[in-house]
Design a protein around this motif. Structure first.
Motif, short mmCIF file in Angstrom:
data_model
loop_
_atom_site.label_atom_id
_atom_site.label_comp_id
_atom_site.label_asym_id
_atom_site.label_seq_id
_atom_site.Cartn_x
_atom_site.Cartn_y
_atom_site.Cartn_z
N SER A 76 0.72 -1.15 0.20
CA SER A 76 -0.20 0.08 -0.17
C SER A 76 0.96 1.06 0.00
N PHE A 77 2.17 1.07 0.40
CA PHE A 77 3.08 2.33 0.13
C PHE A 77 4.12 1.65 -0.90
N SER A 78 4.45 2.22 -2.00
CA SER A 78 5.33 1.94 -3.08
C SER A 78 6.07 2.98 -3.55
N ILE A 79 7.18 2.67 -4.44
CA ILE A 79 7.96 3.53 -5.08
C ILE A 79 7.19 3.77 -6.65
N TYR A 80 6.92 4.99 -6.97
CA TYR A 80 6.23 5.06 -8.21
C TYR A 80 7.26 5.49 -9.29
N LEU A 81 7.55 4.76 -10.33
CA LEU A 81 8.44 5.22 -11.37
C LEU A 81 7.78 5.53 -12.77
N THR A 82 8.13 6.65 -13.41
CA THR A 82 7.73 6.85 -14.59
C THR A 82 8.54 6.75 -15.50
N CYS A 83 8.56 5.83 -16.63
CA CYS A 83 9.42 5.51 -17.47
C CYS A 83 9.33 6.15 -18.57
N ASP A 84 10.33 6.44 -19.22
CA ASP A 84 10.26 7.19 -20.62
C ASP A 84 10.13 6.19 -21.88
N THR A 85 10.64 4.88 -21.91
CA THR A 85 10.63 4.14 -23.12
C THR A 85 9.95 2.63 -22.51
N GLU A 86 9.54 2.06 -23.53
CA GLU A 86 9.14 0.84 -23.23
C GLU A 86 10.12 -0.19 -22.54
N GLU A 87 11.43 0.09 -23.59
CA GLU A 87 12.52 -0.87 -23.05
C GLU A 87 12.99 -0.42 -21.59
N GLU A 88 12.75 0.57 -21.13
CA GLU A 88 13.12 1.04 -19.92
C GLU A 88 12.14 0.38 -18.74
N ILE A 89 10.84 0.19 -19.20
CA ILE A 89 9.69 -0.08 -18.38
C ILE A 89 10.02 -1.79 -18.03
N ASP A 90 10.19 -2.16 -19.36
CA ASP A 90 10.44 -3.80 -19.36
C ASP A 90 11.50 -4.16 -18.74
N HIS A 91 12.88 -3.53 -18.91
CA HIS A 91 13.71 -3.71 -18.02
C HIS A 91 13.74 -3.80 -16.52
N LEU A 92 13.27 -2.58 -16.34
CA LEU A 92 12.98 -2.46 -14.60
C LEU A 92 12.12 -3.30 -14.10
N TYR A 93 11.09 -3.62 -14.66
CA TYR A 93 9.95 -4.59 -14.24
C TYR A 93 10.67 -5.67 -14.14
N SER A 94 11.63 -6.22 -15.16
CA SER A 94 11.86 -7.49 -15.21
C SER A 94 12.81 -7.82 -14.13
N GLU A 95 13.88 -6.76 -13.70
CA GLU A 95 14.97 -6.86 -12.93
C GLU A 95 14.20 -6.80 -11.38
N LEU A 96 13.27 -5.99 -11.07
CA LEU A 96 12.68 -5.84 -9.84
C LEU A 96 11.84 -7.14 -9.66
N LEU A 97 11.53 -7.83 -10.80
CA LEU A 97 10.63 -9.10 -10.51
C LEU A 97 11.36 -10.14 -10.17
N LYS A 98 12.73 -10.28 -10.29
CA LYS A 98 13.56 -11.51 -9.96
C LYS A 98 13.48 -11.81 -8.69
N ASP A 99 12.99 -12.75 -8.42
CA ASP A 99 12.80 -13.38 -6.93
C ASP A 99 11.93 -12.52 -6.11
N GLY A 100 11.24 -11.96 -6.93
CA GLY A 100 9.87 -10.96 -6.08
C GLY A 100 8.57 -11.62 -6.50
N LYS A 101 7.65 -10.66 -6.50
CA LYS A 101 6.22 -11.23 -6.77
C LYS A 101 5.44 -10.05 -7.69
N ALA A 102 4.91 -10.32 -8.64
CA ALA A 102 3.78 -9.38 -9.64
C ALA A 102 2.91 -9.64 -8.82
N LEU A 103 2.35 -8.11 -8.72
CA LEU A 103 1.22 -7.73 -8.02
C LEU A 103 0.11 -7.17 -9.13
N MET A 104 0.80 -6.62 -10.39
CA MET A 104 0.21 -6.33 -11.51
C MET A 104 0.96 -6.56 -12.57
N PRO A 105 0.68 -7.70 -13.52
CA PRO A 105 1.75 -7.75 -14.78
C PRO A 105 1.71 -6.55 -15.76
#
Length: 132
Positions: A76-105
């Motif tokens: 319910s408290f999160s860090i919100y990132l606004t990404c400039d490109t699809e490559e950036e959002i895809d990369h960050l999401y993929s790295e943050l997801l490693k050994d983590g948990k998707a709340l909204m794919p």
């Protein structure tokens, strides 16, 4: 009031690992200072008494709590990132997801053409959106 700084309390001595991961993942980021416990404690030697790091100019503080608490981070408290490109959002999401948990794919949820929400391996919650 001088400023407002988000504060992250880690347990199990992982604050420095988390800061290092975050600052390596997000450009224009740095660890600004770290104070560590010595042999005299009260926390385990080498763990973080207090640290300051910056992500894209936003300062964060963190600690390694030497007291075990019955709570962890909440999405319910999160860090919100606004990404400039699809490559950036895809990369960050993929790295943050490693050994983590998707709340909204990553998907188009109407309020954003590309959005994802994840809890990383340290328990911190991140929301990522593609700039319109």
């Amino acid at each position: 009031m001088k400023n407002v700084t988000p504060f992250l309390m880690f347990q199990n001595g992982i604050a420095e690992e988390a800061m290092t991961f975050y600052t390596s993942l997000i450009e224009d980021s740095e660890i600004k200072s770290i104070s560590r416990y010595g042999a005299e404690g009260p926390g385990p030697e080498g763990t973080v008494i207090q640290a300051l790091f910056s992500l894209k100019g936003q300062d964060f503080m963190c600690i390694d709590s030497y007291v075990t608490h019955e709570f962890e981070f909440t999405p319910s408290f999160s860090i919100y990132l606004t990404c400039d490109t699809e490559e950036e959002i895809d990369h960050l999401y993929s790295e943050l997801l490693k050994d983590g948990k998707a709340l909204m794919p990553i998907d188009n949820y109407g309020f954003s053409k590309k959005f994802g929400w994840v809890n990383d391996r340290f328990g911190v919650s991140w929301q990522l959106t593609l700039a319109e």
